[in-house]
Design a protein around this motif. Structure first.
Motif, PDB file in Angstrom:
ATOM      1  N   LEU A  94       0.876  -1.121  -0.197  1.00  9.43           N
ATOM      2  CA  LEU A  94       0.141   0.094   0.151  1.00  9.43           C
ATOM      3  C   LEU A  94       1.030   1.319  -0.020  1.00  9.43           C
ATOM      4  N   GLY A  95       2.097   1.290   0.665  1.00 11.36           N
ATOM      5  CA  GLY A  95       2.761   2.405   0.855  1.00 11.36           C
ATOM      6  C   GLY A  95       3.417   2.770  -0.584  1.00 11.36           C
ATOM      7  N   LEU A  96       3.791   1.542  -1.258  1.00 13.80           N
ATOM      8  CA  LEU A  96       4.643   1.712  -2.539  1.00 13.80           C
ATOM      9  C   LEU A  96       3.424   2.425  -3.801  1.00 13.80           C
ATOM     10  N   ILE A  97       2.118   1.932  -3.587  1.00 12.20           N
ATOM     11  CA  ILE A  97       1.380   2.405  -4.634  1.00 12.20           C
ATOM     12  C   ILE A  97       0.577   3.765  -4.200  1.00 12.20           C
ATOM     13  N   SER A  98       0.513   4.150  -2.762  1.00 12.52           N
ATOM     14  CA  SER A  98       0.148   5.436  -2.314  1.00 12.52           C
ATOM     15  C   SER A  98       1.289   6.320  -2.773  1.00 12.52           C
ATOM     16  N   GLY A  99       2.638   6.309  -2.374  1.00 15.69           N
ATOM     17  CA  GLY A  99       3.499   7.152  -2.610  1.00 15.69           C
ATOM     18  C   GLY A  99       3.935   7.380  -4.249  1.00 15.69           C
ATOM     19  N   TYR A 100       3.844   6.176  -4.961  1.00 15.55           N
ATOM     20  CA  TYR A 100       4.286   6.188  -6.145  1.00 15.55           C
ATOM     21  C   TYR A 100       3.386   7.111  -7.384  1.00 15.55           C
ATOM     22  N   TYR A 101       1.942   6.340  -7.063  1.00 16.59           N
ATOM     23  CA  TYR A 101       0.751   6.805  -7.838  1.00 16.59           C
ATOM     24  C   TYR A 101       0.403   8.358  -7.412  1.00 16.59           C
ATOM     25  N   GLY A 102       0.146   8.555  -6.153  1.00 15.02           N
ATOM     26  CA  GLY A 102      -0.245   9.657  -5.536  1.00 15.02           C
ATOM     27  C   GLY A 102      -1.961   9.878  -5.727  1.00 15.02           C
ATOM     28  N   GLY A 103      -2.409  11.152  -5.881  1.00 14.38           N
ATOM     29  CA  GLY A 103      -3.613  11.418  -6.393  1.00 14.38           C
ATOM     30  C   GLY A 103      -4.745  10.745  -5.413  1.00 14.38           C
ATOM     31  N   PHE A 104      -5.821  10.293  -6.104  1.00 16.91           N
ATOM     32  CA  PHE A 104      -6.972   9.723  -5.429  1.00 16.91           C
ATOM     33  C   PHE A 104      -6.495   8.525  -4.530  1.00 16.91           C
TER      34      PHE A 104
END
Length: 297
Positions: free
Chosen positions: A114-124
């Protein structure tokens, strides 16, 4: 073009090897961290070879030897059912390591992903993950443990492990997200994007390796927390009564009124919990000092 890409990749590998070699030298000079590692390794060996090391069957009941003081036969005495405390502590190391490692694997998998997805893609996506992380961290974990286990009919070791693993992921997610936000701005990541590298390749090859230090440090502290949590759950009657854990040993001794009169029944499992959790914390501190949270580029 291919030669330039190959040479650049080789330089990155060389820098990483040099960095981790420096980290290893730093850690070997860190006395408290090495002490923690030695204690952890001894605990692992006890857990693996418990069947061969334990002098008695930890589940063998012997009422005639109930609360026998430490002597040459029972080096740490016996408990209220006549079970050998030393043998139960050795077997308890197995369950403590199984629980702590399993909890960290579950929480690390969820949190890092979740941290990788959240930090890399950002936004919604980042907004949703951040709000979920904050919500989990706002609620007292122990309250969730009590509520969940009270509603569960079967409180086995894997039920407890699963619930703890699900509740401990926010720490991983929060730290990983904050580091990914910085790492994705690095020149080598931008260069990878310009050459058409996929998001998965960029994350796995350039970002994730730089998170190794932080993930390892958090894992060490979370293992200590898992052991303490399992002990607390056992003490209030929400643990697995069928396994030979350090927490269940203290609970059994406490309920039989052995706190002062039969001090060895609570002292030795309490020392085991204290020393091992302290070792994990020392190990984590040592890694943090050695790694110095620098980036591998």
């Amino acid at each position: 073009m291919e030669n330039k890409k190959g040479n650049a990749h080789e330089k990155i590998i060389e820098k990483r090897v040099s960095y981790y070699y420096t980290v290893l030298k730093r850690f070997l000079k860190h006395g408290p961290g090495m002490f923690g590692l030695i204690v952890i390794m001894i605990t692992l060996l006890l857990a693996i070879f418990a069947d061969d090391i334990a002098p008695f069957d930890p589940y063998e009941l012997n009422p005639r030897n109930r609360f026998q003081a430490p002597d040459r036969v029972h080096l740490m005495g016996t408990d209220n059912l006549g079970c050998d405390i030393l043998s139960r502590i050795i077997y308890g190391a197995r369950y403590s390591m199984i629980i702590s490692i399993s909890v960290v694997i579950i929480s690390m998998t969820i949190g890092v992903t979740l941290g990788l997805i959240s930090g890399y893609y950002g936004g919604f996506v980042d907004e949703i993950v951040t709000r979920a992380t904050d919500a989990f961290m706002a609620v007292p974990s122990f309250f969730i443990y009590i509520t969940a286990l009270s509603m569960w009919d079967v409180r086995g070791i894997w039920t407890i492990t699963l619930i703890m693993g699900i509740m401990m992921w926010p720490t991983f997610a929060k730290v990983v997200r904050s580091e990914v936000l910085s790492l994705k701005q690095r020149p080598y990541v931008e260069a990878g994007k310009s050459m058409g590298a996929s998001d998965v390749r960029l994350i796995m090859r350039y970002i994730l390796p730089n998170l190794f230090g932080s993930i390892t440090i958090i894992s060490s502290f979370r293992m200590a927390a898992a052991i303490l949590t399992e002990t607390g759950l056992n003490f209030i009657g929400l643990g697995d009564p069928t396994i030979c854990s350090w927490g269940s040993m203290i609970t059994r001794a406490h309920r039989s009124g052995a706190q002062l009169t039969f001090w060895w029944a609570t002292l030795f499992p309490g020392l085991a919990i204290t020393i091992v959790t302290w070792a994990f914390n020392l190990f984590g501190d040592g890694l943090r000092d050695a790694l110095d949270i620098k980036t591998v580029t």
